[in-house]
Design a protein around this motif. Structure first.
Motif, mmCIF file in Angstrom:
data_model
loop_
_atom_site.group_PDB
_atom_site.id
_atom_site.type_symbol
_atom_site.label_atom_id
_atom_site.label_comp_id
_atom_site.label_asym_id
_atom_site.label_seq_id
_atom_site.Cartn_x
_atom_site.Cartn_y
_atom_site.Cartn_z
ATOM 1 N N LEU A 58 0.825 -1.213 0.000
ATOM 2 C CA LEU A 58 0.000 0.000 0.000
ATOM 3 C C LEU A 58 0.856 1.259 0.000
ATOM 4 O O LEU A 58 0.506 2.259 -0.629
ATOM 5 C CB LEU A 58 -0.936 -0.007 1.209
ATOM 6 N N ARG A 59 1.974 1.214 0.698
ATOM 7 C CA ARG A 59 2.877 2.374 0.743
ATOM 8 C C ARG A 59 3.802 2.430 -0.454
ATOM 9 O O ARG A 59 4.540 3.397 -0.627
ATOM 10 C CB ARG A 59 3.711 2.332 2.035
ATOM 11 N N ASN A 60 3.815 1.343 -1.232
ATOM 12 C CA ASN A 60 4.706 1.237 -2.387
ATOM 13 C C ASN A 60 6.166 1.393 -1.977
ATOM 14 O O ASN A 60 6.963 2.062 -2.643
ATOM 15 C CB ASN A 60 4.341 2.278 -3.448
ATOM 16 N N ARG A 61 6.502 0.771 -0.865
ATOM 17 C CA ARG A 61 7.869 0.791 -0.351
ATOM 18 C C ARG A 61 8.259 -0.623 0.091
ATOM 19 O O ARG A 61 7.385 -1.426 0.448
ATOM 20 C CB ARG A 61 8.000 1.742 0.840
ATOM 21 N N PRO A 62 9.553 -0.934 0.091
ATOM 22 C CA PRO A 62 9.972 -2.249 0.580
ATOM 23 C C PRO A 62 9.590 -2.413 2.042
ATOM 24 O O PRO A 62 9.651 -1.461 2.827
ATOM 25 C CB PRO A 62 11.500 -2.233 0.408
ATOM 26 N N PRO A 63 9.172 -3.615 2.456
ATOM 27 C CA PRO A 63 8.841 -3.829 3.869
ATOM 28 C C PRO A 63 10.086 -3.823 4.742
ATOM 29 O O PRO A 63 11.222 -3.818 4.245
ATOM 30 C CB PRO A 63 8.194 -5.223 3.860
ATOM 31 N N ASP A 64 9.863 -3.793 6.044
ATOM 32 C CA ASP A 64 10.976 -3.890 6.980
ATOM 33 C C ASP A 64 11.723 -5.206 6.768
ATOM 34 O O ASP A 64 11.186 -6.166 6.215
ATOM 35 C CB ASP A 64 10.475 -3.837 8.422
ATOM 36 N N HIS A 65 12.960 -5.232 7.240
ATOM 37 C CA HIS A 65 13.741 -6.468 7.169
ATOM 38 C C HIS A 65 13.092 -7.525 8.066
ATOM 39 O O HIS A 65 12.554 -7.226 9.129
ATOM 40 C CB HIS A 65 15.173 -6.204 7.607
ATOM 41 N N LEU A 66 13.163 -8.784 7.633
ATOM 42 C CA LEU A 66 12.457 -9.875 8.294
ATOM 43 C C LEU A 66 13.441 -10.916 8.798
ATOM 44 O O LEU A 66 14.366 -11.304 8.081
ATOM 45 C CB LEU A 66 11.474 -10.535 7.316
ATOM 46 N N LEU A 67 13.229 -11.395 10.013
ATOM 47 C CA LEU A 67 14.052 -12.463 10.587
ATOM 48 C C LEU A 67 13.162 -13.658 10.893
ATOM 49 O O LEU A 67 12.174 -13.534 11.615
ATOM 50 C CB LEU A 67 14.753 -11.993 11.860
ATOM 51 N N LEU A 68 13.519 -14.815 10.336
ATOM 52 C CA LEU A 68 12.786 -16.058 10.567
ATOM 53 C C LEU A 68 13.688 -17.013 11.341
ATOM 54 O O LEU A 68 14.795 -17.317 10.891
ATOM 55 C CB LEU A 68 12.373 -16.693 9.232
ATOM 56 N N SER A 69 13.220 -17.469 12.482
ATOM 57 C CA SER A 69 14.031 -18.383 13.295
ATOM 58 C C SER A 69 13.241 -19.646 13.588
ATOM 59 O O SER A 69 12.013 -19.654 13.538
ATOM 60 C CB SER A 69 14.456 -17.709 14.603
ATOM 61 N N GLY A 70 13.975 -20.701 13.904
ATOM 62 C CA GLY A 70 13.331 -21.970 14.243
ATOM 63 C C GLY A 70 14.132 -23.145 13.735
ATOM 64 O O GLY A 70 15.085 -22.983 12.952
ATOM 65 N N PRO A 71 13.778 -24.348 14.155
ATOM 66 C CA PRO A 71 14.490 -25.551 13.726
ATOM 67 C C PRO A 71 14.433 -25.738 12.212
ATOM 68 O O PRO A 71 13.559 -25.163 11.541
ATOM 69 C CB PRO A 71 13.736 -26.677 14.450
ATOM 70 N N PRO A 72 15.346 -26.522 11.656
ATOM 71 C CA PRO A 72 15.341 -26.751 10.205
ATOM 72 C C PRO A 72 14.123 -27.542 9.754
ATOM 73 O O PRO A 72 13.558 -28.327 10.521
ATOM 74 C CB PRO A 72 16.638 -27.536 9.967
ATOM 75 N N GLY A 73 13.732 -27.310 8.501
ATOM 76 C CA GLY A 73 12.665 -28.098 7.889
ATOM 77 C C GLY A 73 11.266 -27.579 8.102
ATOM 78 O O GLY A 73 10.299 -28.231 7.705
ATOM 79 N N LEU A 74 11.104 -26.378 8.702
ATOM 80 C CA LEU A 74 9.770 -25.872 9.017
ATOM 81 C C LEU A 74 9.246 -24.855 8.003
ATOM 82 O O LEU A 74 8.098 -24.422 8.111
ATOM 83 C CB LEU A 74 9.749 -25.251 10.414
ATOM 84 N N GLY A 75 10.078 -24.433 7.046
ATOM 85 C CA GLY A 75 9.566 -23.555 6.001
ATOM 86 C C GLY A 75 10.154 -22.168 5.948
ATOM 87 O O GLY A 75 9.568 -21.268 5.334
#
Length: 363
Positions: A58-75
């Protein structure tokens, strides 16, 4: 780390390893959902991420940086690819171990286009000089390139276009605070419930053209350790068994027979897991016993037992780490069809979340 026995070319022992083997990455790519609406499980993460992406569009701007954590194999990798697809932007993929010098990161960042999504897997393994450069790049979209050496060295600021960094880590605790703070959105991936894994299996079975009935899916899901990657791997092995030794349809009986052949029991334990429990219970009376002694008893390296077998056994409530050593729980004795003798010190069973886990550094 995927395990494969030299005596078992089929790799049955690697079936319940959460990490992806090199030869299955192409198959995984074909099974990955392409959009957030197709992604199964992780409901809270999906809702939060959907809000972040919709607001950015909606803002036509890149979103904030994203950090995904968790055990392997979850997506985590799948979600990074979905982020790029939902934004309609290209995706650049690399990993922490591949960035060993600040110059490697500077070359990568300077080649990004505006709005591009950079996926940095195993971000906790990035070299420290590159990590410090990443701070400025994430916050100010600038990198300082050092030209020359010694007293004559000069830092030349180089502007880079706004981008979105998606970092993934299996060990969020190893990330320094300044790096974690620069992520505008942090999500932790949880293990899947059997019902969610059944949804994953039904979708994968459709893509692989595998006849899978409801009971067959439930049988596989119950042995998948709460991990979609393992569920899909088991589905492919059960498919082979169904095609060769049955009529091609994956039923509960066919799935059970196939996974028994591949040494994956009804709780998802493989040969090494059961060997650890068997040694702990039968040879050492349920413990406590030191890690190195336990490793010698099963003929494996200490690191293999600690990093490969123990995490799932602890999570399943079958083993506990105590200051005196490893101890089998009452559930472990029951799983082996045994009754703990009175006064042996076995810990009571229960949900894995309720199990007190005390880590020790003793041998």
């Amino acid at each position: 780390m995927a395990r494969q026995s030299h005596d078992d070319p089929a790799g049955a022992e690697s079936l319940v390893a959460a990490e992806a083997a090199v030869d299955e990455q192409e198959i995984e790519a074909a099974l990955r959902p392409k959009r957030l609406g197709e992604f199964v499980g992780q409901q809270r993460v999906r809702e939060q991420l959907s809000l972040v992406l919709d607001a950015a569009k909606l803002r036509n701007r890149p979103p904030d940086h994203l950090l995904l954590s968790g055990p392997p194999g979850l997506g985590k990798t799948t979600l990074a690819m979905i982020v790029a697809a939902e934004l309609g932007m290209p995706l650049r993929v690399t990993s922490g171990p591949a960035i060993q010098h600040a110059g490697d990161l500077a070359a990568l960042l300077s080649s990004l286009s505006e709005g591009e999504v950079l996926f940095l897997d195993e971000i906790h393994r990035m070299a420290r000089p590159a990590e410090e450069m990443l701070y400025i790049a994430m916050e100010d979209f600038r990198v300082d390139v050092v030209v020359g050496k010694g007293a004559g060295a000069t830092a030349i600021p180089l502007e880079i276009p706004p981008f979105t960094l998606v970092g993934a880590t299996t060990r969020a605790g190893l990330l320094p605070g300044p790096l974690r703070d620069r992520f505008g959105f942090t999500a932790h991936m949880d293990f899947y419930s059997p019902a969610e894994l059944e949804q994953v299996l039904r979708r994968s079975a459709g893509l692989l053209d595998v006849p899978l009935d409801r009971d067959g899916g439930a049988e596989i899901a119950g042995r998948s350790r709460g991990t979609p990657r393992i569920a899909n791997r088991l589905l492919r092995r059960v498919r082979d068994y169904a095609q060769v030794r049955a009529d091609g349809v994956v039923t509960a009986d066919v799935a059970a027979a196939a996974l028994t052949l591949y040494d994956v029991d009804e709780a998802g334990l493989d040969r090494l897991d059961r060997a650890v429990l068997d040694a702990l219970v039968r040879r050492f009376g349920g413990g406590p016993v030191g890690l190195s002694t336990l490793a010698v008893a099963v003929g494996e390296e200490t690191e293999t037992v600690e990093e490969v077998a123990e995490p799932f056994l602890v999570r399943a409530g079958l083993l506990a780490r105590t200051p005196r050593g490893r101890v089998a729980t009452t559930a472990a004795w029951s799983h082996l069809g045994l009754v703990p003798p009175p006064g042996n010190g076995a810990l009571g069973s229960g949900s894995s979340a309720a199990q007190p886990v005390l880590f020790d550094n003793s041998p």
